[in-house]
Design a protein around this motif. Structure first.
Motif, mmCIF file in Angstrom:
data_model
loop_
_atom_site.group_PDB
_atom_site.id
_atom_site.type_symbol
_atom_site.label_atom_id
_atom_site.label_comp_id
_atom_site.label_asym_id
_atom_site.label_seq_id
_atom_site.Cartn_x
_atom_site.Cartn_y
_atom_site.Cartn_z
ATOM 1 N N PHE A 156 0.821 -1.213 0.000
ATOM 2 C CA PHE A 156 0.000 0.000 0.000
ATOM 3 C C PHE A 156 0.860 1.269 0.000
ATOM 4 C CE2 PHE A 156 -3.319 -2.778 2.160
ATOM 5 C CZ PHE A 156 -4.073 -2.911 1.020
ATOM 6 N N GLY A 157 2.021 1.198 -0.584
ATOM 7 C CA GLY A 157 2.945 2.328 -0.586
ATOM 8 C C GLY A 157 2.354 3.614 -1.133
ATOM 9 N N GLU A 158 1.624 3.524 -2.226
ATOM 10 C CA GLU A 158 1.054 4.734 -2.824
ATOM 11 C C GLU A 158 -0.076 5.292 -1.953
ATOM 12 O OE1 GLU A 158 0.591 8.030 -4.825
ATOM 13 O OE2 GLU A 158 2.270 6.646 -5.071
ATOM 14 N N LYS A 159 -0.927 4.429 -1.440
ATOM 15 C CA LYS A 159 -2.015 4.892 -0.577
ATOM 16 C C LYS A 159 -1.484 5.549 0.695
ATOM 17 C CE LYS A 159 -5.692 1.607 -1.729
ATOM 18 N NZ LYS A 159 -6.563 0.558 -1.156
ATOM 19 N N MET A 160 -0.330 5.088 1.166
ATOM 20 C CA MET A 160 0.221 5.556 2.437
ATOM 21 C C MET A 160 1.377 6.540 2.247
ATOM 22 S SD MET A 160 0.112 1.999 4.612
ATOM 23 C CE MET A 160 0.325 2.804 6.204
ATOM 24 N N ARG A 161 1.576 7.016 1.029
ATOM 25 C CA ARG A 161 2.718 7.881 0.705
ATOM 26 C C ARG A 161 2.835 9.082 1.633
ATOM 27 N NH1 ARG A 161 2.591 12.453 -1.505
ATOM 28 N NH2 ARG A 161 0.459 12.202 -2.219
#
Length: 191
Positions: A156-161
């Motif tokens: 979830f790297g992009e969601k949690m950027r």
């Protein structure tokens, strides 16, 4: 990058919920203050309806993210559902990026404010107190697990950027080795 109006700095610098509310109440009402009030009410509420007061729900969700960081395998689907729930609760998809960045830094700052206490990072059931350096390294590991670590292992790297950026930046300001240790943990996990 995440510019902040000068009038909001005292609010974001304050870690105590009651003092934050007093600062918020003293601000003239506008769209920004209305949004901050919504965030405040979401963050400092008893989401489980147990009759508790002064609950920092977001701080609790940080601990949940940290615990989920090292769970996988059999618990992978549960972890994914729980992280998605937390992403929604922490408003990670909100369009007020600058305001949310500073709120996330405040959450990280509140967590880090507990990391210099006497029993933090102690060992052997509390009989061996941690040194100041050990406390800093443990704080770095904790912050990484509840931000970059969980984002990395869950995908979830992009969601949690924004969350990860804010936590990293707060950690880098917390102690001189914070930035390097966060990067080291991030790179170590990627291998």
């Amino acid at each position: 990058m995440y510019e902040l109006d000068e009038k909001l700095k005292p609010y974001y610098m304050e870690l105590d919920p009651a003092k934050r509310l007093a600062i918020l109440d003293a601000m003239p009402e506008d769209d920004t203050v209305k949004f901050l009030r919504t965030v405040y009410n979401n963050r400092y509420s008893d989401h489980e309806n147990r009759g508790r007061k002064n609950v920092d729900w977001w701080l609790w969700r940080c601990i949940c993210l940290q615990q989920l960081c090292n769970k996988g395998g059999f618990f992978k689907k549960f972890r994914e559902r729980e992280i998605n729930t937390i992403i929604v609760e922490l408003l990670m998809n909100d369009s007020h990026e600058s305001l949310m960045y500073h709120e996330y830094r405040n959450v990280a700052g509140r967590y880090l404010s507990t990391c210099r206490s006497g029993n933090y990072a102690s060992r052997f059931m509390g009989f061996r107190q941690a040194s100041d350096d050990e406390k800093v390294l443990k704080a770095c590991e904790d912050i990484w697990q509840m931000s970059g670590g969980i984002a990395q292992v869950s995908g979830f790297g992009e969601k949690m950027r924004l969350w990860c950026t804010a936590f990293h930046d707060e950690l880098a300001e917390y102690d001189a080795i914070g930035h390097e240790e966060y990067i080291r943990l991030d790179n170590q996990r990627r291998k």
